[in-house]
Design a protein around this motif. Structure first.
Motif, mmCIF file in Angstrom:
data_model
loop_
_atom_site.group_PDB
_atom_site.id
_atom_site.type_symbol
_atom_site.label_atom_id
_atom_site.label_comp_id
_atom_site.label_asym_id
_atom_site.label_seq_id
_atom_site.Cartn_x
_atom_site.Cartn_y
_atom_site.Cartn_z
ATOM 1 N N VAL A 95 62.120 47.217 -48.509
ATOM 2 C CA VAL A 95 61.617 48.192 -47.539
ATOM 3 C C VAL A 95 60.165 47.909 -47.163
ATOM 4 C CG1 VAL A 95 60.940 50.612 -47.299
ATOM 5 C CG2 VAL A 95 63.240 50.028 -48.088
ATOM 6 N N LEU A 96 59.328 47.706 -48.148
ATOM 7 C CA LEU A 96 57.907 47.513 -47.879
ATOM 8 C C LEU A 96 57.676 46.290 -46.991
ATOM 9 C CD1 LEU A 96 54.985 48.291 -48.304
ATOM 10 C CD2 LEU A 96 55.033 47.079 -50.493
ATOM 11 N N LEU A 97 58.375 45.198 -47.251
ATOM 12 C CA LEU A 97 58.195 43.984 -46.448
ATOM 13 C C LEU A 97 58.688 44.197 -45.013
ATOM 14 C CD1 LEU A 97 59.322 41.279 -49.037
ATOM 15 C CD2 LEU A 97 56.988 42.012 -48.464
ATOM 16 N N LEU A 98 59.790 44.912 -44.866
ATOM 17 C CA LEU A 98 60.280 45.222 -43.522
ATOM 18 C C LEU A 98 59.284 46.100 -42.780
ATOM 19 C CD1 LEU A 98 64.036 45.848 -44.356
ATOM 20 C CD2 LEU A 98 63.155 44.014 -42.889
ATOM 21 N N GLU A 99 58.637 47.025 -43.475
ATOM 22 C CA GLU A 99 57.634 47.876 -42.832
ATOM 23 C C GLU A 99 56.455 47.046 -42.334
ATOM 24 O OE1 GLU A 99 56.789 50.832 -45.811
ATOM 25 O OE2 GLU A 99 58.024 52.312 -44.763
ATOM 26 N N PHE A 100 55.999 46.105 -43.161
ATOM 27 C CA PHE A 100 54.909 45.219 -42.726
ATOM 28 C C PHE A 100 55.323 44.436 -41.487
ATOM 29 C CE2 PHE A 100 53.070 45.323 -47.186
ATOM 30 C CZ PHE A 100 51.877 45.926 -46.798
ATOM 31 N N ARG A 101 56.540 43.892 -41.521
ATOM 32 C CA ARG A 101 56.981 43.087 -40.377
ATOM 33 C C ARG A 101 57.068 43.931 -39.114
ATOM 34 N NH1 ARG A 101 62.649 39.857 -40.234
ATOM 35 N NH2 ARG A 101 63.484 41.910 -39.726
ATOM 36 N N ALA A 102 57.637 45.131 -39.208
ATOM 37 C CA ALA A 102 57.774 46.000 -38.042
ATOM 38 C C ALA A 102 56.409 46.356 -37.468
ATOM 39 C CB ALA A 102 58.541 47.260 -38.424
ATOM 40 N N ALA A 103 55.450 46.652 -38.350
ATOM 41 C CA ALA A 103 54.104 46.997 -37.881
ATOM 42 C C ALA A 103 53.486 45.824 -37.131
ATOM 43 C CB ALA A 103 53.231 47.412 -39.056
ATOM 44 N N GLY A 104 53.635 44.617 -37.678
ATOM 45 C CA GLY A 104 53.083 43.434 -37.012
ATOM 46 C C GLY A 104 53.771 43.151 -35.692
ATOM 47 N N GLN A 105 55.089 43.287 -35.647
ATOM 48 C CA GLN A 105 55.821 43.045 -34.399
ATOM 49 C C GLN A 105 55.385 44.018 -33.307
ATOM 50 O OE1 GLN A 105 59.672 43.442 -36.326
ATOM 51 N NE2 GLN A 105 60.217 41.325 -35.819
ATOM 52 N N GLY A 106 55.266 45.286 -33.662
ATOM 53 C CA GLY A 106 54.840 46.270 -32.670
ATOM 54 C C GLY A 106 53.449 45.974 -32.152
ATOM 55 N N ALA A 107 52.533 45.602 -33.068
ATOM 56 C CA ALA A 107 51.158 45.310 -32.650
ATOM 57 C C ALA A 107 51.092 44.091 -31.743
ATOM 58 C CB ALA A 107 50.277 45.106 -33.881
ATOM 59 N N LEU A 108 52.007 43.140 -31.915
ATOM 60 C CA LEU A 108 52.043 41.936 -31.073
ATOM 61 C C LEU A 108 52.738 42.168 -29.732
ATOM 62 C CD1 LEU A 108 52.912 39.285 -33.798
ATOM 63 C CD2 LEU A 108 50.767 39.422 -32.501
ATOM 64 N N GLY A 109 53.311 43.351 -29.549
ATOM 65 C CA GLY A 109 54.028 43.632 -28.311
ATOM 66 C C GLY A 109 55.487 43.231 -28.350
ATOM 67 N N ASP A 110 55.969 42.807 -29.525
ATOM 68 C CA ASP A 110 57.386 42.472 -29.673
ATOM 69 C C ASP A 110 58.138 43.763 -30.022
ATOM 70 O OD1 ASP A 110 59.882 41.442 -30.137
ATOM 71 O OD2 ASP A 110 59.342 40.382 -31.992
ATOM 72 N N HIS A 111 58.272 44.635 -29.032
ATOM 73 C CA HIS A 111 58.840 45.957 -29.300
ATOM 74 C C HIS A 111 60.335 45.883 -29.590
ATOM 75 C CE1 HIS A 111 54.966 47.546 -28.289
ATOM 76 N NE2 HIS A 111 55.008 46.980 -27.094
ATOM 77 N N ALA A 112 61.015 44.920 -28.970
ATOM 78 C CA ALA A 112 62.448 44.760 -29.269
ATOM 79 C C ALA A 112 62.632 44.327 -30.724
ATOM 80 C CB ALA A 112 63.075 43.745 -28.319
ATOM 81 N N GLY A 113 61.794 43.388 -31.180
ATOM 82 C CA GLY A 113 61.872 42.950 -32.564
ATOM 83 C C GLY A 113 61.532 44.063 -33.535
ATOM 84 N N ALA A 114 60.478 44.828 -33.206
ATOM 85 C CA ALA A 114 60.086 45.935 -34.079
ATOM 86 C C ALA A 114 61.198 46.981 -34.153
ATOM 87 C CB ALA A 114 58.793 46.573 -33.558
ATOM 88 N N ALA A 115 61.815 47.280 -33.003
ATOM 89 C CA ALA A 115 62.900 48.270 -32.983
ATOM 90 C C ALA A 115 64.054 47.821 -33.877
ATOM 91 C CB ALA A 115 63.384 48.497 -31.558
ATOM 92 N N GLU A 116 64.386 46.527 -33.815
ATOM 93 C CA GLU A 116 65.477 46.014 -34.640
ATOM 94 C C GLU A 116 65.122 46.113 -36.122
ATOM 95 O OE1 GLU A 116 68.968 44.846 -35.925
ATOM 96 O OE2 GLU A 116 68.486 45.351 -33.839
ATOM 97 N N THR A 117 63.861 45.839 -36.453
ATOM 98 C CA THR A 117 63.449 45.945 -37.854
ATOM 99 C C THR A 117 63.511 47.393 -38.328
ATOM 100 O OG1 THR A 117 62.000 44.017 -37.619
ATOM 101 C CG2 THR A 117 61.601 45.449 -39.499
ATOM 102 N N TYR A 118 63.086 48.319 -37.483
ATOM 103 C CA TYR A 118 63.168 49.736 -37.879
ATOM 104 C C TYR A 118 64.630 50.171 -38.036
ATOM 105 C CZ TYR A 118 58.153 50.480 -37.372
ATOM 106 O OH TYR A 118 56.793 50.431 -37.542
ATOM 107 N N ARG A 119 65.518 49.618 -37.241
ATOM 108 C CA ARG A 119 66.945 49.943 -37.419
ATOM 109 C C ARG A 119 67.444 49.444 -38.787
ATOM 110 N NH1 ARG A 119 67.190 48.725 -31.665
ATOM 111 N NH2 ARG A 119 67.722 50.636 -30.519
ATOM 112 N N ARG A 120 66.965 48.281 -39.198
ATOM 113 C CA ARG A 120 67.329 47.787 -40.532
ATOM 114 C C ARG A 120 66.798 48.722 -41.610
ATOM 115 N NH1 ARG A 120 66.037 41.508 -41.334
ATOM 116 N NH2 ARG A 120 66.696 42.094 -43.464
ATOM 117 N N LEU A 121 65.602 49.221 -41.399
ATOM 118 C CA LEU A 121 65.025 50.156 -42.370
ATOM 119 C C LEU A 121 65.832 51.448 -42.423
ATOM 120 C CD1 LEU A 121 61.251 49.562 -41.646
ATOM 121 C CD2 LEU A 121 62.309 49.447 -43.911
ATOM 122 N N ILE A 122 66.267 51.918 -41.265
ATOM 123 C CA ILE A 122 67.054 53.155 -41.233
ATOM 124 C C ILE A 122 68.384 52.959 -41.943
ATOM 125 C CG2 ILE A 122 68.342 54.678 -39.661
ATOM 126 C CD1 ILE A 122 65.916 54.462 -37.758
#
Length: 599
Positions: A95-122
């Motif tokens: 979970v923690l590693l996925l949270e880091f990745r999602a935060a980085g993806q969102g900050a880079l503007g990769d919103h589709a990637g971040a959304a997919e990572t948050y779905r994995r977390l859910i």
């Protein structure tokens, strides 16, 4: 994590309660680095140590977690995503590693990637409210507003009354044009968090866009009392003051916003409209620096181009000004994805639907008690604001400015359906009359100067048989050039951002107006140039054509204290003046070939 010790400790305890030991530890250690004797941080670390002893090892090592936290805090998001992906190869579904990745993806503007990572977390923890909220934010960035609303609903189901979820849901509803629902969410959020400056700004901005400037100003000024340097609050309050006629106050707020954030593109555009740039102007130098800077979004670069074009115009740099206007408009057209074919299709359908006049749809007794609308229409920048200033100086006429209600309803109708207007008539008319009554202040007439209502004249005649219609027109070259030079914040003026599109749209407008003129029903003609050449005679003729008794106040439009929210709000406080229709001639070498197609 910057912030007060109490906030950091509260966040650390929240992570600890959710079993996010590594994140909690990083925050406790951050407090101890700043305040080595902090007893609560020491106690927190001790509790974490005890909890760790009770749990088997197997997660990512503490050093790795601290490295990732450091990358996130330093804004090194590309490295953060790369290292998180590497770590996930060793510790999958952590979970923690996925949270880091999602935060980085969102900050880079990769919103589709971040959304997919948050779905994995859910999938790993379906009842974690913050993850649903984060997914909602990423869906907002992707324009998937309905799906975002559903995620914020999940948050509210788990945390009823959560102000952040209410606020974010309000933003999503606003993006969908559901202003009334958005307002309820913002107000509900502020009931829980009355001093949250972001929420105050959101509600203030919504009220501003609705034209409720007094209520907007109250929220924005409260926000600034809490955070005097909040750039969005400063900019929005400047817009309110400009609409209310306080030019000096508006300019001061825009300058304050730029002082707090010199890269704030929208504030530069607003400021440029009020400031007269001169050669060697230090503000021009600052604007040049910002326009040349890297890292701006396409939208912000477009606003900076509009602002710098106006500045170059002020100092006589016509060649560069035109090039900047061309660049700004090209960016805006691309942003909107506009194609003139969509308007050709709409205009053809309107001419087909109203090949013969639509029968009048009878009004109810309640309808007949509503104020009479006075539609002031034509093209933008054709003089509708000046005409409204004149007409609403009359004691029987209330100003409505540009009322979005009817245009929104008409734009949503399927004009290929012959029954659509009749089927929706009662609802549309009720909504419009409700809006009008709210603006009337007890007066029998209310103006609506939404220019592009010219498209709906056939429907207006059917829905509002008591309505008065005034067609305001101006020299075509002056009108189109004035449109081209201005940024329109709404998405409904896509034709405005290409000179060939403007000429083509003018032809569509001219032909449709001729179509309406050939059908029964009065349209009062009002030429801008004639009005400015002989204000008294033309104003008297206009008031007479509206069936109103003459009042001398109509000769003093500059004294009208009403609020003006459109792009003409920097001009309407001046007496009627001549000559503005010749402004385009300074740019004739760049325009003559295109404007020749008007003839």
């Amino acid at each position: 994590m910057a912030g007060s010790v109490d906030k950091i400790l509260l966040a650390a305890r929240g992570h600890a309660k959710r079993g996010e030991i590594a994140q909690a530890e990083v925050l406790y250690r951050e407090v101890l680095e700043r305040f080595p004797g902090n007893k609560r941080a020491k106690a927190g670390l001790e509790a974490l140590a005890q909890a760790s002893k009770a749990k088997p090892a197997g997660g990512p090592p503490r050093a790795l977690v601290q490295q990732l936290m450091g990358l996130m805090q330093a804004g090194r998001n590309r490295e953060l995503v790369h290292q998180a992906n590497r770590a996930l190869g060793m510790f999958p579904e952590t979970v923690l590693l996925l949270e880091f990745r999602a935060a980085g993806q969102g900050a880079l503007g990769d919103h589709a990637g971040a959304a997919e990572t948050y779905r994995r977390l859910i999938a790993l923890r379906p009842d974690h409210a913050d993850t649903h909220g984060n997914l909602g934010n990423e869906l907002m960035e992707l324009g998937q507003h309905e799906d975002a609303i559903a995620q914020f609903e999940r948050v509210l189901a788990m945390r009823p009354g959560d102000p952040v979820a209410l606020n974010n849901q309000g933003n999503a509803l606003l993006a969908l044009g559901r202003e009334a629902e958005a307002r309820k969410r913002f107000e509900a959020a502020l009931e829980v968090a009355p001093n949250d400056v972001h929420m105050l700004n959101n509600l203030g901005n919504l009220l501003l866009n609705e034209g409720d400037f007094v209520a907007a100003r109250l929220r924005l000024e409260k926000g600034l009392s809490l955070d005097p340097h909040h750039v969005f609050l400063l900019n929005n309050l400047g817009i309110v003051l400009l609409a209310q006629g306080d030019m000096a106050g508006a300019q001061a707020r825009f300058e304050a916003a730029l002082s707090a954030d010199p890269s704030y593109a929208e504030a530069w555009w607003n400021f440029s409209r009020l400031h007269r740039f001169v050669p060697d102007d230090p503000l021009l130098s600052q604007l040049e620096t910002q326009a040349a800077a890297e890292g701006h979004s396409e939208h912000d670069r477009m606003l900076l181009d509009f602002a710098l074009a106006k500045a170059q115009h002020d100092v006589g740099g016509t060649e560069r000004a035109f090039a900047l206007w061309h660049s700004a408009n090209a960016r805006r057209k691309a942003e909107l994805g506009y194609d003139i074919a969509q308007d050709r299709k709409l205009f053809a359908r309107l001419r087909d639907r109203f090949a013969d006049p639509h029968p009048s749809i009878p009004e109810t007794e309640a309808d007949r008690s509503a104020p009479v609308p006075i539609f002031l229409l034509g093209l933008p920048r054709s003089g509708t604001t000046l005409v409204e200033q004149i007409v609403t100086q009359h004691s029987q006429v209330a100003p409505g400015d540009e009322i979005a209600t009817l245009d929104r309803e008409m734009s949503a109708l399927d004009w290929s359906d012959p029954e659509a207007l009749t089927r929706e008539a009662e609802r549309i008319r009720a909504a419009y009359y409700e809006t009008l009554t709210g603006l009337a202040d007890g007066k029998p007439f209310v103006t609506d100067k939404m220019p592009l209502n010219f498209r709906w004249i056939g429907a207006i005649r059917a829905l509002f048989p008591r309505a008065l219609i005034v067609h305001v027109h101006r020299d075509a070259r002056a009108t189109l050039w004035s449109i081209y030079r201005n940024f329109f914040s709404s998405a409904g003026n896509g034709y405005a951002h290409d000179l060939d599109d403007l000429v083509a749209y003018h032809g569509l407008y001219r032909d449709l107006m001729a179509h309406w003129a050939a059908q029964p029903g009065a349209i009062v003609d009002c030429g801008y140039e004639a009005l400015t050449e002989d204000p008294e005679a033309r104003s008297r003729a206009l008031i007479e054509a509206l069936g109103l008794p003459w009042e001398d106040a109509c000769l003093r439009p500059q004294d009208n204290a009403r609020t003006v929210a459109t792009t003409s709000n920097t001009q309407v406080r001046k007496p009627i003046y001549k000559g503005s229709s010749q402004d385009w001639e300074k740019y004739a070498p760049y325009l003559e070939a295109t404007f020749a197609k008007l003839d």
